[in-house]
Design a protein around this motif. Structure first.
Motif, PDB file in Angstrom:
ATOM      1  N   GLY A  86     -23.775  22.788 -27.407  1.00 22.09           N
ATOM      2  CA  GLY A  86     -24.515  23.473 -26.620  1.00 22.09           C
ATOM      3  C   GLY A  86     -23.151  24.101 -27.764  1.00 22.09           C
ATOM      4  O   GLY A  86     -21.944  23.629 -27.874  1.00 22.09           O
ATOM      5  N   SER A  87     -23.428  25.424 -28.443  1.00 23.63           N
ATOM      6  CA  SER A  87     -22.659  25.968 -29.179  1.00 23.63           C
ATOM      7  C   SER A  87     -22.300  27.190 -28.375  1.00 23.63           C
ATOM      8  O   SER A  87     -20.884  27.902 -28.945  1.00 23.63           O
ATOM      9  CB  SER A  87     -22.016  26.604 -31.061  1.00 23.63           C
ATOM     10  OG  SER A  87     -23.852  27.126 -30.692  1.00 23.63           O
ATOM     11  N   GLY A  88     -22.502  28.085 -27.467  1.00 21.11           N
ATOM     12  CA  GLY A  88     -22.738  28.928 -26.845  1.00 21.11           C
ATOM     13  C   GLY A  88     -21.360  28.719 -25.748  1.00 21.11           C
ATOM     14  O   GLY A  88     -20.822  28.184 -25.127  1.00 21.11           O
ATOM     15  N   ARG A  89     -20.811  30.805 -25.442  1.00 16.76           N
ATOM     16  CA  ARG A  89     -19.775  29.939 -24.575  1.00 16.76           C
ATOM     17  C   ARG A  89     -20.191  30.222 -23.014  1.00 16.76           C
ATOM     18  O   ARG A  89     -19.656  29.170 -22.492  1.00 16.76           O
ATOM     19  CB  ARG A  89     -19.363  32.015 -23.784  1.00 16.76           C
ATOM     20  CG  ARG A  89     -18.241  32.279 -23.453  1.00 16.76           C
ATOM     21  CD  ARG A  89     -16.902  31.954 -24.227  1.00 16.76           C
ATOM     22  NE  ARG A  89     -16.337  30.748 -22.741  1.00 16.76           N
ATOM     23  CZ  ARG A  89     -15.495  30.453 -23.110  1.00 16.76           C
ATOM     24  NH1 ARG A  89     -14.329  31.136 -24.182  1.00 16.76           N
ATOM     25  NH2 ARG A  89     -15.031  29.335 -22.195  1.00 16.76           N
ATOM     26  N   ASP A  90     -20.938  30.120 -22.582  1.00 15.18           N
ATOM     27  CA  ASP A  90     -21.791  29.332 -21.544  1.00 15.18           C
ATOM     28  C   ASP A  90     -22.316  28.571 -21.250  1.00 15.18           C
ATOM     29  O   ASP A  90     -21.701  27.495 -20.362  1.00 15.18           O
ATOM     30  CB  ASP A  90     -23.560  29.906 -21.553  1.00 15.18           C
ATOM     31  CG  ASP A  90     -24.014  31.405 -21.276  1.00 15.18           C
ATOM     32  OD1 ASP A  90     -22.873  32.079 -20.698  1.00 15.18           O
ATOM     33  OD2 ASP A  90     -24.579  32.061 -21.261  1.00 15.18           O
ATOM     34  N   ASP A  91     -22.443  27.658 -22.547  1.00 22.36           N
ATOM     35  CA  ASP A  91     -22.186  25.941 -22.893  1.00 22.36           C
ATOM     36  C   ASP A  91     -20.870  25.490 -21.781  1.00 22.36           C
ATOM     37  O   ASP A  91     -20.356  24.315 -21.440  1.00 22.36           O
ATOM     38  CB  ASP A  91     -22.160  25.291 -23.943  1.00 22.36           C
ATOM     39  CG  ASP A  91     -24.163  25.642 -23.816  1.00 22.36           C
ATOM     40  OD1 ASP A  91     -24.973  25.313 -23.158  1.00 22.36           O
ATOM     41  OD2 ASP A  91     -25.020  25.803 -25.016  1.00 22.36           O
TER      42      ASP A  91
END
Length: 205
Positions: A86-91
């Motif tokens: 994952g590369s998103g903030r949520d991940d």
């Protein structure tokens, strides 16, 4: 067949060192205040953590422990997958929560070791890392107050230097613990680095 005393005490020390290292050198890099996560660094440290917990789990096979160590391993591998895929903030936030669970499960695993020690007649035993400088604190271990204080000192430094200095501070505390200098030597060192952290921050730019 009862597990050997040396195995149980060794597991307790291994779990304590892993707990300290994760709290001081991994969690700060997943802080919600970081806009950009150093993925190669965090991924590498998570990979090392997973391998270390696998080895610890193999050693613990004969110790009749509860599920906490297995839970810690599962959370560590989950965090590694989240950081790797994952590369998103949520991940990254979810990975941080997984690492926090690793820390909590390591605490529980040490409690499991204490219970096994008692069950097999090794006397009343409790993890001595808890409490900041009370009578139960062992001079051979890094006490919680010193560990937290040193971590706070590292958090005051520029982002690019925090991990390096967190490792340095914790290493010094472990050296003090190994030389059995006493809890007050650890407290003095941790307070000293905290007081000097603003000056060091200015020096590092």
């Amino acid at each position: 067949m009862n597990p050997p005393l040396d195995l149980l005490l060794g597991l307790d020390r291994m779990l304590g060192r892993t707990h300290d290292r994760v709290a001081a050198t991994l969690l700060p890099h997943l802080s919600s205040s970081h806009r950009v996560i150093d993925l190669p660094l965090v991924g590498g440290r998570l990979d090392d953590l997973c391998r270390e917990l696998d080895v610890t789990g193999d050693l613990a096979g004969a110790a009749e422990l509860g599920p906490a160590l297995g839970n810690a391993r599962a959370y560590a591998w989950r965090a590694l997958a989240l950081v790797g895929e994952g590369s998103g903030r949520d991940d990254h936030d979810l990975a941080r929560r997984c690492v926090i669970e690793v820390v909590d499960q390591l605490c529980a695993a040490r409690t499991d070791v204490a219970a096994v020690l008692c069950d097999h007649g090794f006397g009343s035993w409790s993890p001595r890392w808890r409490g900041w400088a009370g009578p139960a604190a062992s001079p051979a271990q890094v006490i919680a107050f010193s560990r937290v204080t040193a971590t706070c000192a590292a958090a005051l430094l520029p982002a690019g230097s925090r991990a390096e200095y967190a490792e340095l501070f914790l290493s010094e505390l472990h050296d003090l613990a190994r030389t059995r200098s006493g809890r007050w030597a650890q407290i003095r060192y941790a307070c000293r680095v905290l007081v000097r952290a603003p000056r060091l921050r200015r020096a590092l730019g």
